[in-house]
Design an enzyme around this catalytic site. Structure first.
Site, mmCIF file in Angstrom:
data_model
loop_
_atom_site.group_PDB
_atom_site.id
_atom_site.type_symbol
_atom_site.label_atom_id
_atom_site.label_comp_id
_atom_site.label_asym_id
_atom_site.label_seq_id
_atom_site.Cartn_x
_atom_site.Cartn_y
_atom_site.Cartn_z
ATOM 1 N N GLY A 31 0.711 -1.190 -0.079
ATOM 2 C CA GLY A 31 -0.117 0.013 -0.059
ATOM 3 C C GLY A 31 0.700 1.144 -0.103
ATOM 4 N N HIS A 34 2.588 4.556 -4.626
ATOM 5 C CA HIS A 34 3.529 5.769 -5.432
ATOM 6 C C HIS A 34 3.417 5.328 -7.019
ATOM 7 C CE1 HIS A 34 6.701 2.793 -5.490
ATOM 8 N NE2 HIS A 34 6.540 2.758 -4.121
ATOM 9 N N HIS A 37 4.237 1.767 -7.886
ATOM 10 C CA HIS A 37 3.210 0.820 -7.853
ATOM 11 C C HIS A 37 2.166 1.101 -8.949
ATOM 12 C CE1 HIS A 37 3.747 0.960 -3.313
ATOM 13 N NE2 HIS A 37 3.917 -0.082 -3.596
ATOM 14 N N GLN A 61 7.735 -9.528 7.791
ATOM 15 C CA GLN A 61 8.894 -9.033 6.983
ATOM 16 C C GLN A 61 9.541 -8.032 7.687
ATOM 17 O OE1 GLN A 61 6.636 -8.619 2.939
ATOM 18 N NE2 GLN A 61 7.895 -6.855 2.847
ATOM 19 N N GLY A 147 8.578 -4.851 -8.823
ATOM 20 C CA GLY A 147 9.545 -3.781 -9.127
ATOM 21 C C GLY A 147 10.832 -4.205 -8.997
ATOM 22 N N LYS A 149 13.173 -2.128 -8.278
ATOM 23 C CA LYS A 149 13.845 -1.298 -7.210
ATOM 24 C C LYS A 149 14.374 -2.326 -6.003
ATOM 25 C CE LYS A 149 12.533 0.205 -3.678
ATOM 26 N NZ LYS A 149 12.213 0.975 -2.509
HETATM 27 O O1 PAF Z 1 7.526 -5.480 -2.204
HETATM 28 C C1 PAF Z 1 6.707 -5.207 -1.249
HETATM 29 O O2 PAF Z 1 5.928 -4.311 -1.210
HETATM 30 C C2 PAF Z 1 6.334 -6.327 -0.368
HETATM 31 O O3 PAF Z 1 7.695 -7.016 -0.184
HETATM 32 C C3 PAF Z 1 5.377 -7.321 -0.921
HETATM 33 C C4 PAF Z 1 6.080 -7.962 -2.081
HETATM 34 C C5 PAF Z 1 4.081 -6.844 -1.394
HETATM 35 C C6 PAF Z 1 5.379 -8.640 -0.119
HETATM 36 O O4 PAF Z 1 4.863 -8.265 1.146
#
Ligand code: PAF
Length: 282
Positions: A31, A34, A37, A61, A147, A149
């Site tokens: 979420g 930007h 995304h 994570q 991405g 990045k």
């Molecule tokens: O890159 C991210 O935003 C996150 O690591 C992902 C791939 C959505 C997993 O939570």
């Protein structure tokens, strides 16, 4: 645009769409959308019959000292942006729906997750691969968009996808940059004005590293030194790592040849930024 929060309903939706012969594209996100995304959503919209964007700030994570509690969120704005991009489904599961009491299954890629970000964020990639594996099972995508990045993340997810045999294609989309070169990231919002000004150091270091290679530099250490010298000119920046590795498998190399990745993690005050550049060494 539908909003779905129940994982079972998400799976039913995808299975039904696929039964009807429609392809499903997944853009996994945490979420606070930007331009990066939005570029993934646009690509998915061009290539797939149905586009699902997952929005889930995945606690697994984040390390205990990391920014989970203050991770930026704005569901209203995100929903409006996703609708503008023609997204079909915004998948918004609750934490308890993804990790219910008794949850005990984790997916871990070894080796590739050890260097670079893995060294400084223990458990991070295990959290990423666990949630991405769940998302693949719940959304059943034909194509999933990530991405560049987060280069190491893309490599790790590609390994997991191949190893576990998911019948899907991964698309890695180019990093979207602001006018001065700063890579789009939800975490850029943490930067104050002076940190934001100095955050350009990552892009400038990568450009200097690329130029050094173009000018004939062939030793990884030489390119790392060039990048570190650029970053040293910015007093608010502190390097966590600056490395050049083989693209694809992230192996260390002293003598550069073939495709290599210049990878950086740099702190600006309390904010950790990452960026990278993939270069073909002539
Ligand atoms: O890159 C991210 O935003 C996150 O690591 C992902 C791939 C959505 C997993 O939570």
């Amino acid at each position: 645009m539908h909003k779905i929060s129940d994982p079972k309903e998400m799976q039913r939706y995808s299975l039904e769409e696929k039964r009807q012969g429609h392809t499903v594209g997944l853009v996994p996100t945490m979420g606070y959308f930007h331009a990066g995304h939005l570029s993934l959503m646009r690509r998915a919209r061009q290539e797939c019959d149905r586009v699902v964007v997952s929005l889930f700030v995945n606690p697994l994570q984040f390390g205990p000292q990391e920014d989970l509690a203050r991770y930026p969120r704005d569901l209203g704005r995100d929903a409006a942006l996703a609708a503008q991009e023609g997204v079909d489904v915004l998948f918004l599961p609750e934490v308890e729906a993804i990790y219910p009491p008794g949850y005990a299954t984790y997916v871990e890629v070894t080796g590739l997750t050890e260097p670079l970000c893995g060294r400084y964020r223990p458990g991070h990639f295990r959290g990423v691969t666990t949630v991405v594996a769940k998302l693949f099972n719940l959304v059943q995508p034909d194509v999933a968009y990530f991405g560049q990045k987060d280069y190491q993340q893309a490599v790790v997810v590609a390994r997991m996808t191949a190893d576990l045999g998911w019948p899907l294609r991964l698309v890695i989309c180019p990093t979207v940059r602001e006018a001065d070169g700063l890579a789009a990231s939800s975490r850029n919002v943490y930067l104050n004005a002076e940190e934001r000004r100095q955050a350009v150091c990552l892009y400038q270091a990568l450009e200097a590293g690329k130029q050094a290679i173009a000018a004939g530099a062939r030793r990884a250490q030489e390119v790392v030194r060039v990048m570190a010298e650029v970053i040293a000119r910015y007093p608010l920046a502190r390097i966590e790592y600056a490395e050049v590795r083989r693209a694809g498998d992230l192996a260390t190399m002293e003598e550069l040849r073939g495709e290599v990745v210049l990878a950086l993690a740099v702190w600006l005050g309390q904010t950790r930024l990452i960026d990278n550049a993939v270069v073909e060494v002539g």
